[in-house]
Design a protein around this motif. Structure first.
Motif, PDB file in Angstrom:
ATOM      1  N   UNK A  22      22.917  27.232  37.382  1.00  0.00           N
ATOM      2  CA  UNK A  22      23.305  26.387  36.436  1.00  0.00           C
ATOM      3  C   UNK A  22      23.168  24.976  36.410  1.00  0.00           C
ATOM      4  N   UNK A  23      22.605  24.460  37.652  1.00  0.00           N
ATOM      5  CA  UNK A  23      22.331  22.849  37.668  1.00  0.00           C
ATOM      6  C   UNK A  23      20.849  22.578  36.893  1.00  0.00           C
ATOM      7  N   UNK A  24      20.098  23.625  36.868  1.00  0.00           N
ATOM      8  CA  UNK A  24      18.998  23.439  36.501  1.00  0.00           C
ATOM      9  C   UNK A  24      19.066  23.827  34.679  1.00  0.00           C
ATOM     10  N   UNK A  25      20.036  24.018  34.200  1.00  0.00           N
ATOM     11  CA  UNK A  25      20.234  23.947  32.783  1.00  0.00           C
ATOM     12  C   UNK A  25      19.574  23.044  31.954  1.00  0.00           C
ATOM     13  N   UNK A  26      18.954  23.392  30.982  1.00  0.00           N
ATOM     14  CA  UNK A  26      18.127  22.295  29.851  1.00  0.00           C
ATOM     15  C   UNK A  26      18.368  22.886  28.506  1.00  0.00           C
ATOM     16  N   UNK A  27      18.302  22.246  27.638  1.00  0.00           N
ATOM     17  CA  UNK A  27      18.551  22.610  26.076  1.00  0.00           C
ATOM     18  C   UNK A  27      17.456  23.596  25.806  1.00  0.00           C
ATOM     19  N   UNK A  28      16.296  23.808  26.538  1.00  0.00           N
ATOM     20  CA  UNK A  28      15.130  24.780  26.720  1.00  0.00           C
ATOM     21  C   UNK A  28      15.034  25.749  27.535  1.00  0.00           C
ATOM     22  N   UNK A  29      15.842  25.806  28.394  1.00  0.00           N
ATOM     23  CA  UNK A  29      16.101  26.852  29.306  1.00  0.00           C
ATOM     24  C   UNK A  29      17.481  27.165  29.833  1.00  0.00           C
ATOM     25  N   UNK A  30      17.941  28.224  29.583  1.00  0.00           N
ATOM     26  CA  UNK A  30      19.378  28.722  29.876  1.00  0.00           C
ATOM     27  C   UNK A  30      19.436  29.503  31.078  1.00  0.00           C
ATOM     28  N   UNK A  31      20.625  29.580  31.558  1.00  0.00           N
ATOM     29  CA  UNK A  31      20.671  30.472  32.838  1.00  0.00           C
ATOM     30  C   UNK A  31      20.719  32.173  32.377  1.00  0.00           C
ATOM     31  N   UNK A  32      21.385  32.278  31.172  1.00  0.00           N
ATOM     32  CA  UNK A  32      21.157  33.645  30.568  1.00  0.00           C
ATOM     33  C   UNK A  32      20.408  33.673  29.283  1.00  0.00           C
ATOM     34  N   UNK A  33      20.073  34.929  29.057  1.00  0.00           N
ATOM     35  CA  UNK A  33      19.105  35.417  27.939  1.00  0.00           C
ATOM     36  C   UNK A  33      19.773  34.690  26.722  1.00  0.00           C
ATOM     37  N   UNK A  34      18.881  34.009  25.725  1.00  0.00           N
ATOM     38  CA  UNK A  34      19.758  33.443  24.639  1.00  0.00           C
ATOM     39  C   UNK A  34      19.747  34.299  23.498  1.00  0.00           C
ATOM     40  N   UNK A  35      18.889  35.465  23.400  1.00  0.00           N
ATOM     41  CA  UNK A  35      18.635  36.095  22.236  1.00  0.00           C
ATOM     42  C   UNK A  35      17.852  37.523  22.908  1.00  0.00           C
ATOM     43  N   UNK A  36      17.763  38.640  21.963  1.00  0.00           N
ATOM     44  CA  UNK A  36      16.535  39.393  22.418  1.00  0.00           C
ATOM     45  C   UNK A  36      15.508  39.046  21.388  1.00  0.00           C
ATOM     46  N   UNK A  37      14.291  39.961  21.961  1.00  0.00           N
ATOM     47  CA  UNK A  37      13.318  39.413  21.267  1.00  0.00           C
ATOM     48  C   UNK A  37      13.052  40.451  19.871  1.00  0.00           C
ATOM     49  N   UNK A  38      12.688  39.578  18.763  1.00  0.00           N
ATOM     50  CA  UNK A  38      12.466  40.307  17.453  1.00  0.00           C
ATOM     51  C   UNK A  38      11.048  40.385  16.986  1.00  0.00           C
ATOM     52  N   UNK A  39      10.916  41.382  15.849  1.00  0.00           N
ATOM     53  CA  UNK A  39       9.604  41.652  15.361  1.00  0.00           C
ATOM     54  C   UNK A  39       8.891  40.279  15.505  1.00  0.00           C
TER      55      UNK A  39
END
Length: 300
Positions: A140-157
């Motif tokens: 959590x301490x390394x969270x950035x707008x372009x890197x989050x602790x959890x996956x933001x969304x699944x991969x799409x086509x």
């Protein structure tokens, strides 16, 4: 027929941010001939990646002096999913090499294991999508707008694939986009690829990266003429190690993997393992050779 290799060096890598030994640290397993020409195993457990590099150089230098050809296996991907280099607009017609060069420029890995793998993942996300995708996973301490602790969304086509072809063939392999938590091969690859690249630069043409420089095909003695080291991605979980009482599982895995490849080599069956699984489409072979890489033994 003689063996293709006379020594087998397997490295269980770690992306740890501080010096550590024992479980979940770096283990180097070496299976080579002793003074009586019998195969003997020894292991090393350096506390940092810098110590591991020094140790590995000593091992490889010694084997070169002895005229021993080495199979060198690392338990992290040597390539990224197809389309990665293009998404970063990297130059050249060898995507795998362009990625190696790019990571070498970006990665900072200090002697005490302090490293910027989360910053690298974040910056690549920024360049590719402007958001916290496809890399994910950090404290959590390394969270950035372009890197989050959890996956933001699944991969799409329309996204880069979540898994390489080799990951799908290995069944159970983690996605390289995962940078933190158990099975986070992404962090290991970001820190490990520059390590392997330095070996290649230092050792020149005698050091070949499979399947990028050898071709995704069965290897013969003729293919390896003049070659001192073949580096390959390995996945110890493909094998079931026999863990001795009190033995660290990581150590058992590098030993089991080295012994497995040595047995295949003794039976003249190892060369065939460098080829694609039967029925692999030519388009997949091309992607594997150009960018993705493969796990030795996956799908066999």
């Amino acid at each position: 027929m003689p063996r293709l290799f006379s020594a087998y060096v397997i490295v269980d890598w770690s992306a740890a941010a501080k010096p550590t030994t024992g479980a979940d640290s770096i283990w180097i397993g070496v299976l080579k001939r002793d003074i009586r020409f019998r195969m003997a195993f020894e292991s090393f457990n350096p506390s940092t990646r810098a110590e591991a590099e020094t140790r590995l150089n000593l091992i490889l230098d010694d084997l070169r002096k002895r005229g021993e050809r080495v199979l060198l296996g690392f338990d992290f991907p040597l390539g990224f999913p197809r389309g990665f280099a293009a998404a970063l607009s990297l130059p050249g017609d060898e995507p795998w090499r362009a990625v190696w060069d790019q990571l070498n420029k970006m990665v900072k890995d200090k002697p005490d294991n302090l490293n910027n793998r989360f910053g690298v993942g974040s910056e690549i996300n920024r360049r590719m999508t402007g958001g916290p995708f496809p890399f994910w996973g950090c404290p959590p301490k390394d969270t950035l707008t372009t890197l989050q602790p959890k996956r933001s969304r699944p991969h799409g086509p329309d996204d880069l694939p979540e898994f390489r072809y080799a990951d799908e063939a290995a069944k159970g392999a983690s996605s390289i986009w995962k940078l933190y938590y158990n099975g986070s091969v992404g962090g290991q690859a970001i820190l490990g690829i520059p390590f392997v690249r330095r070996q290649k630069v230092a050792r020149g043409d005698g050091f070949r990266a499979w399947p990028f420089e050898t071709g995704f095909k069965a290897l013969t003695e003729k293919d390896l003429e003049g070659v001192e080291v073949v580096v390959a991605e390995v996945y110890p979980s493909l094998l079931k190690p026999a863990v001795a009482p009190g033995e660290v599982k990581d150590l058992a895995q590098v030993r089991t993997t080295a012994e497995h490849f040595a047995r295949l080599d003794e039976a003249n069956k190892l060369g065939a393992l460098f080829a694609p699984p039967k029925g692999t489409p030519a388009t997949v072979v091309a992607e594997v050779e150009r960018e993705e890489g493969w796990i030795l033994g996956a799908g066999a």
